[in-house]
Design a protein around this motif. Sequence first.
Motif, mmCIF file in Angstrom:
data_model
loop_
_atom_site.group_PDB
_atom_site.id
_atom_site.type_symbol
_atom_site.label_atom_id
_atom_site.label_comp_id
_atom_site.label_asym_id
_atom_site.label_seq_id
_atom_site.Cartn_x
_atom_site.Cartn_y
_atom_site.Cartn_z
ATOM 1 N N THR A 45 37.849 32.857 34.293
ATOM 2 C CA THR A 45 37.011 33.900 33.713
ATOM 3 C C THR A 45 36.405 34.772 34.811
ATOM 4 O O THR A 45 36.337 35.990 34.691
ATOM 5 C CB THR A 45 35.897 33.261 32.853
ATOM 6 O OG1 THR A 45 36.513 32.489 31.830
ATOM 7 C CG2 THR A 45 35.018 34.312 32.223
ATOM 8 N N GLN B 245 35.794 35.701 25.750
ATOM 9 C CA GLN B 245 35.791 34.320 25.268
ATOM 10 C C GLN B 245 34.770 34.178 24.135
ATOM 11 O O GLN B 245 35.024 33.555 23.131
ATOM 12 C CB GLN B 245 35.423 33.414 26.441
ATOM 13 C CG GLN B 245 35.706 31.953 26.228
ATOM 14 C CD GLN B 245 35.618 31.190 27.552
ATOM 15 O OE1 GLN B 245 35.240 31.728 28.585
ATOM 16 N NE2 GLN B 245 35.964 29.917 27.510
ATOM 17 N N ASP C 75 40.704 36.000 26.986
ATOM 18 C CA ASP C 75 40.074 34.816 27.571
ATOM 19 C C ASP C 75 39.982 33.725 26.515
ATOM 20 O O ASP C 75 39.157 33.805 25.591
ATOM 21 C CB ASP C 75 38.690 35.168 28.116
ATOM 22 C CG ASP C 75 38.144 34.073 29.027
ATOM 23 O OD1 ASP C 75 38.758 32.984 29.074
ATOM 24 O OD2 ASP C 75 37.124 34.305 29.692
ATOM 25 N N GLU C 76 40.810 32.727 26.632
ATOM 26 C CA GLU C 76 40.863 31.603 25.681
ATOM 27 C C GLU C 76 40.824 32.068 24.226
ATOM 28 O O GLU C 76 39.934 31.685 23.465
ATOM 29 C CB GLU C 76 39.707 30.621 25.931
ATOM 30 C CG GLU C 76 39.949 29.790 27.162
ATOM 31 C CD GLU C 76 38.940 28.667 27.289
ATOM 32 O OE1 GLU C 76 38.704 27.972 26.280
ATOM 33 O OE2 GLU C 76 38.394 28.488 28.376
HETATM 34 MG MG LIG Z 1 36.349 30.668 31.138
#
Ligand SMILES: [Mg+2]
Lengths: 514, 312
Positions: A47, A89, A167-168
């Motif tokens: 991240t 995220q 992000d994820e």
């Molecule tokens: Mg992360």
Amino acid sequence: MALETPIVEMRGISKRFGELQALADVDLTVHRGDIHALVGENGAGKTTLMNILYGLYRADAGTTRIRGNEARIAGPRDAIHLGIGMIHQHFMLVPPLTVAENVVLGDERGGPLLDRRGIEARVSELEARFGIRADPSAKIEDVPFGVQQRVEILKVLYRGSEILIFDEPTAVLTPQEVDDLFQIVRTLRGEGKTVILITHKLREVMAVSDHVTVLREGRNAAQLVTTRTTPAQIAVAMVGRELREIAARSGTPGDVVLEVSGLTAPSDRGGPALKGIDLGVRAGEIVGLAGVGGNGQSELAQCILGLRDASAGVIRVGGVDVAHDDPHRTRRRGVAYVPEDRRVEGLVLPFSVAENFILGKQDRAPYARRGILRADAIRREGARLATEFDVRPADPDIEVGSLSGGNQQKVVLGRELSESPKLIVANQPTRGLDIAATEYVHERLLDQRSRGCAILLISSELDEIRDLSDRIAVMFEGRILAVLPASEATEDRLGLLMAGHVEAVGERSGTSPA
Amino acid sequence: MDVLIGAGVLAATIRLATPVALAALGGVVTERSGVVNIALEGCMLVGAFFGVFAADRTGSLPAAIAAAVVAGILLAAVHALAAITFRADQIVSGMALNILALGLTSYLDYQLYSTTGTPSTIPLVPNVHLGFLENAPVLGGAIGDQSAIVWATLAIVVLLQLFLFRTVPGLRLRSVGEHPRAADTLGIDVRRTRYWAVLASGALAALGGVYLSLSVAGSFSDNMTNGRGFIGLAAMIFGRWTPVGALGAALVFGYGDALSVSLQGVKVAGVEFPVQLLSTIPYLLTVLAVAGFVGRSRMPAADGQPYESEGH
Ligand SMILES: [Mg+2]
Ligand SMILES: Nc1ncnc2c1ncn2[C@@H]1O[C@H](COP(=O)(O)OP(=O)(O)OP(=O)(O)O)[C@@H](O)[C@H]1O
């Protein structure tokens, strides 16, 4: 392809946060039209690296080239200008606004008057082009996570992004939503967009990516071509060792520990969340509760713990009715709880590791004497549990909020499992965790099972449910549609049941509670 | 019947509701952007004083109103600096400014006007006579002869409602109050938006103050706002953070206030009506509103939370 200038080229990126070297001399090369997976354990710096690319953080050292030109990205505005978009995220959406308003926010075009219809038309057009479905006039707070994520994607596409950072994206999605997402991602690639995808799930890496960059502890661990690698190879690069196989299940379950019958309960919005639940969990047994999020699983967990009042029905733990107990009393009967969101329900983030370990027991000896907390006893226990549960760093005085997600979860587990519970209710215990931390959580749960603990495992990860459970109950719209022995719970069958197709139950197994 | 819905009671309702409504509108603007500004009480008080002061010195009504509004904006600016730039506790800052405003206006009033009282020659805000309503039974008495500021307030309610929900800057302001980080990542300037909102809230509250001094009373007296800024904040909550709702709530409070006057000395079944109890109605409603008993009101998600952008 080797001759083409990479669309993103980061070289020698370093970043410190105080004492912590989050990134050290990291390289990342991404080619145009690729789906590039960025993987690594919790805290590896994924991240952080993407925040640097998006201009949210400034690197201490290193250069970033976009389409071959050196770029100084001082803020998101610069990044957007360069055609970089980030799907965060934690979603960056404004709940009371509509889908369309969220998409255009900050770049509404047209005059100062808000042209709702024009905006919705523009968003519909964009949806049609990229095969994304979301009702432009729906409010964000009323739509499920999967749709919210599509709105995030629309936001960056609306701004003309060529490079999309995810992000994820799959951490909070149901299997069906994950499939939809990957379909969208492939469409994006087809339209010539470049995608950088952060994920912990090797299956997803293998399924959609073209290239893989692996980070470990803030450094490059590997740069791979997906077709020429294996999940095992990626895992070794991520963790630095081979993964263990989950031990085979064995042993026969004992007495019924948790018995739920005829349980109904309201949801937060007023309607019924549970519509007559019958379920039993025996000692030494893991019962997996599968289902698309929001079908009553969390409400069931809350009822068992006494966090939510049931409107009817019985909940017995070890034969005692706990339906009307508060959480404190329920816990004293030997019920442990791993809540869904460790950051909100599981931990007090500004408190130390040691303090979090003894939360809920702070009024007992040896942690307190005559109402006064005893710091030395708390620290000693904190240090012991931090070591036992492999919290890194194993420092009882560190603030829990500064730990990585996986280590935070270990603190929750340490607190919940240290008192030899009779029953564990674990809700999404590995959400957002990397593979090593996931493996660790699974091992601890299996240890408890062998010890004779009854475990109710709630998860939207089918793999997790199938790997760990002895029996699997599928929840749909506040009811349990079926309870299957693990051996009969194929992925297809579970998938159908989760979508509400009762006929998938089959003839051999009924919905018997225990 | 007249004591309940007569022209006199309705006119009083509007008179009493107007300053509360203006404070509530200020509250709506600032809280929609995510800043709690309890200094609205103080803004109102400095507006009331400096309106009279400027009217006295210049003899000009426009100058008086301008001075009042500027005073409110300046006090709000201090709050904005503390709350937005220095991320200080917003309640503490607001309370400190209220005390400052009370001390400052009382001191100046004492220094300047203690012997004579505020001059009676100052220009006042004129009333708007609606001649065509002269003979209309209740309506004529209720709205036929109200201050220009009353009508201005009505216009502000409409404009503010449109601004917040029908314009692009309004959309951005709301997004800043709900999810400042999301707004920030989309290039919306959170701090600047919040500054504007806080300053606007000071101006609106000050207008409420000037209404009290230059329209209702014709003079200034110590602490003449007497908590109306706070009641305004309750009206804002009662009105669910919308301008129209805030106006409606202010009218409810104003009506309660008006009743406690009109029912004075009225006998019900031979017993004199307990006016003292009645005059607590607005405050009781306030407590109920703030405690969330009246409808489900949801405040802006980032209300009162300082925002720190992430860039390092
Ligand atoms: Mg992360
Ligand atoms: N703003 C910050 N201040 C201090 N430390 C930070 C900050 N952001 C990240 N870190 C630390 O930097 C390291 C890398 O964090 P990062 O969030 O990049 O990891 P990640 O690879 O994304 O992990 P995860 O899989 O858990 O999301 C971690 O140790 C984290 O605690």
